[in-house]
Design an enzyme around this catalytic site. Structure first.
Site, PDB file in Angstrom:
ATOM      1  N   GLU A   9       0.827  -1.218   0.000  1.00 36.77           N
ATOM      2  CA  GLU A   9       0.000   0.000   0.000  1.00 36.77           C
ATOM      3  C   GLU A   9       0.853   1.256   0.000  1.00 36.77           C
ATOM      4  OE1 GLU A   9      -3.364   0.505   2.635  1.00 36.77           O
ATOM      5  OE2 GLU A   9      -3.430  -1.658   2.949  1.00 36.77           O
ATOM      6  N   ASP A  82      -2.011  -4.040   3.587  1.00 37.23           N
ATOM      7  CA  ASP A  82      -1.979  -4.165   5.048  1.00 37.23           C
ATOM      8  C   ASP A  82      -2.813  -5.350   5.551  1.00 37.23           C
ATOM      9  OD1 ASP A  82      -0.324  -2.021   5.192  1.00 37.23           O
ATOM     10  OD2 ASP A  82      -1.838  -0.591   5.854  1.00 37.23           O
ATOM     11  N   ASP A  84      -5.329  -6.177   7.372  1.00 38.24           N
ATOM     12  CA  ASP A  84      -6.629  -5.981   8.003  1.00 38.24           C
ATOM     13  C   ASP A  84      -7.711  -6.073   6.937  1.00 38.24           C
ATOM     14  OD1 ASP A  84      -6.335  -3.598   6.615  1.00 38.24           O
ATOM     15  OD2 ASP A  84      -6.072  -2.360   8.394  1.00 38.24           O
ATOM     16  N   TYR A 314       2.136  -4.644  13.300  1.00 38.50           N
ATOM     17  CA  TYR A 314       1.075  -3.857  12.677  1.00 38.50           C
ATOM     18  C   TYR A 314       0.232  -3.150  13.736  1.00 38.50           C
ATOM     19  CZ  TYR A 314      -2.553  -2.584   9.341  1.00 38.50           C
ATOM     20  OH  TYR A 314      -3.437  -1.886   8.539  1.00 38.50           O
ATOM     21  N   ARG A 316      -2.762  -1.462  13.498  1.00 37.76           N
ATOM     22  CA  ARG A 316      -4.237  -1.420  13.477  1.00 37.76           C
ATOM     23  C   ARG A 316      -4.741  -2.798  13.869  1.00 37.76           C
ATOM     24  NH1 ARG A 316      -2.971   1.648   8.797  1.00 37.76           N
ATOM     25  NH2 ARG A 316      -3.392   3.866   9.136  1.00 37.76           N
ATOM     26  N   HIS A 360      -4.274 -11.591  14.320  1.00 33.71           N
ATOM     27  CA  HIS A 360      -3.412 -10.442  14.582  1.00 33.71           C
ATOM     28  C   HIS A 360      -2.713 -10.591  15.933  1.00 33.71           C
ATOM     29  CE1 HIS A 360      -5.394  -7.309  11.709  1.00 33.71           C
ATOM     30  NE2 HIS A 360      -4.920  -8.372  11.085  1.00 33.71           N
TER      31      HIS A 360
END
Length: 852
Positions: A9, A82, A84, A314, A316, A360
């Site tokens: 990204e 990413d 998510d 990460y 988020r 995650h």
């Protein structure tokens, strides 16, 4: 064609990945989304079962061509957006624009380290369409709400400057929370209560301790009366005096002593929301700033000879899971750095909330061999602060609990009064040796008191007795941190949305910040009221939380995303159709009488805010601005000269009201735009005749005190915009503008370049720029000046900066007039005497102590 293409990204990741993976891979960036719903149309085909009509973003044409050309040169494409739901959707969109027949796989980097990246590439997977559909459902719901409600608000709520109004599925609920809290504050009626404290001492000891009145005549003392029980209220001075009189005549003896061991367990590793909260509490970072800095730490930092590497996982995430190898590394570090007493017998495991993405991890350092102090030289100050916060929180999460010895002693006074003293002593610091959480604004920090040795039946002597009036306080306004905490508690929003929510409710002028607290504007209150009146489900906290749960069920393969859209549309569209006809900006009837006809006044919305108008309009046409009706002269500086002439032309001035408060304006306006701000009571006032000349070379202006749109005082040249001298403090201007030529002010663009242009700029720009050193020559300092700054030679700006540092650190400014510097013994040798010096003359004095 043996190379593989890795598409990420953010272009910032590429530099790190290139150093990790070497020449066998080529890299491109999508720079975020490449497709979205069209900007100028609804983009959802309701008749075709809510099929979205995605369009490539106009700014991404060049980016897409680069991705397509790069894909033709390789055998395999790794879609590495990413990790998510939004990243999954971006990967899906990228796959849709790749040349036909392109072989691709999905990879997600939980951290940008050699081990994590290689492991992700060794274990690619297919795109998870359930995650994509969960994101699609969220995006389409947001489009339906925004596209259908915003035009109604724009049409009904007129705003100046051609601005429109908007609503959002989650942002509107966040606004409601802020507005509802403000209503609580407005409704709050303070209740008087009195605190009575004693200072006591064991008769055979010199030590003392404080104890407060716990009960009177068998009833517990409360600040205000609870609904369900009897209590004793000390609600006025007379009652307080009666209790004090009884205490003065009492003898004191300890009736009971209770000792307990109390454990305080460590908090779990950070998730997105808790990182945002703690960064705000510790450093005052806005939510968006925290996410920007953490993004940099995740994408990679150039560590000199060691190469670039992501320092955190990460950022988020709503999961507190931690990889076993990371836990093992943390335990090894704790045992080595803190000792075996700080290490639990078993690793600490934490439970994530039900909706968390268990794949995650929590936010943690990627490599414990890189402590904050070791990499500090490669980080900006803000990066270092955030990295240190994440590091300490992660280490603390695997440490033993803190242990306190707590003591509660009840003391009988002979007049049917019981006092209570509480204290605690830290027995073992545990995780607090590494990290301590902070409280939100309005929340009291825990205070730890130590009591002397106390035993039952011990006689005590009264040393002092104090009685203090207090009032109950309203609930505090939300800060960004506490609002994120509340949204998370209610199950509203996702880790990736919190920053956007905070930005939207502020950038659209629905809220403002006052000392970090969010306060709704009049516009924000109106928007909230109209939405509640016409779109109750959208503003219902429970409904929004349930919608979030349904979106989670889509991600967990338990619900069809189109089904959610169908149900929502069926219930929502009738509300839209009704609001389009019936919605109006509410008029607020007040208790004020119309000066013209005696009827009640109403608050009526206009383009720039409310004004007062008669409720009988058009029979009575009386109107008045809000500020004029609510103005009270006693709220402002009693020494202010209300009859002063215009500082620009000398004409008579009159009281006027603006967005930023009252001011005196020239009667010759618009020919003359001279104004003088009216200072509030207790606020320092600045008379025009007392202000210094502008320090810019070639400028004949004087410095003026002005007010920002947030009500803060700042200082700028009276020749603005022909002169750009500006500062937050008068004393900073000489150091800020040494040898500064008169320069016209140039407005900075509020918007960053987007799309391909931003990508090109990112590629061309160096990864990190170091601050430029002063280009001015070093000068020799006199012995007197060297004693102040600690250097034998410095440039002139550096000298001024260090002298001001000395002045402030030694508190040498006159407290009654900050412009005057009262020299101490060292500075008096530079000034040539102990007489106070005006700060605007400081530069000239220092010149005498500088030689080329």
């Amino acid at each position: 064609m043996s190379k593989a293409l890795v598409i990420v990204e953010s272009p910032a990741k590429i530099k790190t990945l290139r150093k990790i993976l070497g020449p066998n891979y080529i890299f491109e960036s999508s720079i975020g989304h490449i497709r979205d719903l069209p900007e100028k149309e609804f983009g959802i085909d309701v008749e075709d079962d809510f099929e979205p009509k995605y369009a490539t973003l106009p700014a991404k044409k060049d980016v897409i061509k680069k991705l397509q050309d790069a894909a033709k040169k390789v055998d395999l494409v790794y879609l590495s957006s990413d990790p998510d739901r939004e990243g999954e959707a971006i990967a899906w969109h990228i796959a849709a624009i790749l040349p036909k027949g392109t072989k691709y796989k999905r990879t997600a980097f939980q951290s940008i380290t050699k081990t994590a990246v290689q492991e992700a590439l060794d274990n690619p997977r297919d795109i998870d369409m359930d995650l994509v559909n969960a994101q699609q459902a969220r995006r389409l719901l947001d489009r339906i709400v925004g596209y259908k409600i915003s035009p109604i608000l724009t049409r009904k709520v007129r705003r100046g400057g051609g601005k429109g109004s908007s609503a959002g599925r989650v942002q509107s609920v966040a606004l409601k929370l802020v507005v509802d809290r403000e209503k609580e504050i407005d409704r709050f009626v303070p209740v008087e209560y009195w605190n009575i404290e004693t200072l006591l001492s064991p008769s055979d000891s010199e030590s003392s301790f404080s104890a407060y009145v716990y009960s009177v005549d068998g009833l517990k003392v409360e600040k205000e009366k609870p609904e369900d029980k009897e209590c004793f209220l000390i609600s006025n001075e007379a009652t307080a005096n009666q209790v004090v009189s009884r205490l003065k005549e009492s003898s004191y003896r300890i009736s009971s002593v209770e000792r307990k061991e109390k454990k305080r367990n460590p908090p779990p590793p950070f998730i997105t929301s808790t990182l945002q909260q703690e960064a705000s509490r510790h450093y005052g970072f806005a939510v968006s700033r925290t996410m920007s800095i953490s993004q940099e730490l995740y994408e990679g930092i150039d560590l000199g000879n060691e190469g670039a590497e992501g320092l955190i996982t990460y950022m988020r995430t709503d999961s507190v899971n931690i990889a076993p190898e990371a836990i093992a590394a943390a335990r090894s570090y704790i045992g080595k750095e803190f000792g075996p007493d700080y290490l639990p017998a078993q690793p600490r495991l934490y439970s994530s909330k039900k909706s968390a993405q268990e794949a995650h991890e929590g936010i943690r350092p990627t490599n414990l061999s890189r402590p904050p102090e070791k990499v500090k030289a490669y980080l900006t100050i803000e990066q270092f602060k955030l990295y240190q916060l994440i590091w300490r929180r992660f280490i603390a999460s695997q440490m033993n609990s803190a242990i306190y010895d707590t003591v509660t002693a009840d003391i009988d006074a002979s007049k049917q009064i019981v006092l209570r003293a509480t204290g605690s002593t830290m027995k073992f610091p545990g995780y607090l040796a590494a990290y301590m959480e902070k409280k939100d604004i309005g929340e009291e920090e825990e205070s730890v008191k130590t009591l002397p040795p106390l035993e039952e039946k011990m006689a005590l002597a009264l040393l002092d007795l104090t009685s203090t009036q207090s009032f109950t306080k309203p609930p505090p306004r939300f800060t960004e941190a506490s609002l994120v905490k509340e949204l998370e508690r209610l199950g509203i929003g996702r880790p990736s949305t919190y920053a956007a929510i905070m930005n939207k409710i502020q950038s659209r002028d629905y809220t403002t910040k006052e000392s970090q607290a969010l306060k709704p504007t009049e516009l924000g209150k109106i928007i909230c009221q109209m939405l509640e009146d016409n779109f109750a489900p959208i503003m219902d906290v429970t409904f929004t939380a349930q919608m979030e749960d349904q979106l989670e069920q889509v991600a967990e393969h338990n619900k069809n995303w189109k089904e959610i859209l169908r149900e929502f549309w069926t219930n929502f569209i009738p509300l839209v159709e009704k609001a389009a006809k019936d919605a109006v900006v509410p008029k607020i009837t007040t208790d004020l009488d119309c000066p013209k006809c005696g009827q009640k006044l109403q608050k009526i919305w206009a383009k720039k805010g409310y004004f007062y108008g008669c409720s009988t309009y058009p029979t009575c046409d009386y109107t008045a601005p809000i500020e004029a009706m609510e103005f009270k002269i006693e709220d402002y500086d009693p020494n202010f000269n209300w009859d002063q002439p215009c500082p620009t032309c000398g004409s008579r001035m009159v009281l006027r009201h603006g967005r930023f408060g009252p001011f005196l304006g020239c009667t010759r306006y618009p020919e003359c735009n001279g104004i003088v701000n009216v200072p509030k009571k207790g606020e320092q006032s600045y008379q025009p005749e007392d202000m210094p000349n502008c320090p810019a070379i070639g400028c004949d202006g004087r410095i003026k005190a002005r007010k920002s749109r947030f009500g803060k005082t700042f200082f700028s040249c009276s020749n603005y915009p022909d002169c750009d001298v500006i500062g937050n403090a008068l004393e900073d201007l000489p150091a800020k503008y040494p040898h500064h030529e008169k320069t016209p002010y140039v407005k900075k663009s509020r918007f960053k370049k987007k799309g391909a242009a931003a990508a090109e700029k990112s590629k061309k720009a160096p990864a990190k720029k170091k601050a430029k050193k002063s280009s001015q020559p070093a000068l020799k300092l006199s012995a007197e000046l060297e004693a102040i700054v600690g250097e034998a030679s410095l440039s002139r700006p550096e000298v001024i900066k260090k002298v001001w540092e000395y002045i402030k650190s030694h508190d040498l400014q006159d407290p009654k007039n900050k412009r005057l510097i009262q020299p101490d013994e060292k500075l008096a040798k530079v000034f040539g005497g102990k007489k106070a010096v005006d700060m605007m003359k400081l530069s000239g004095i220092l010149n005498k102590h500088l030689k080329s």
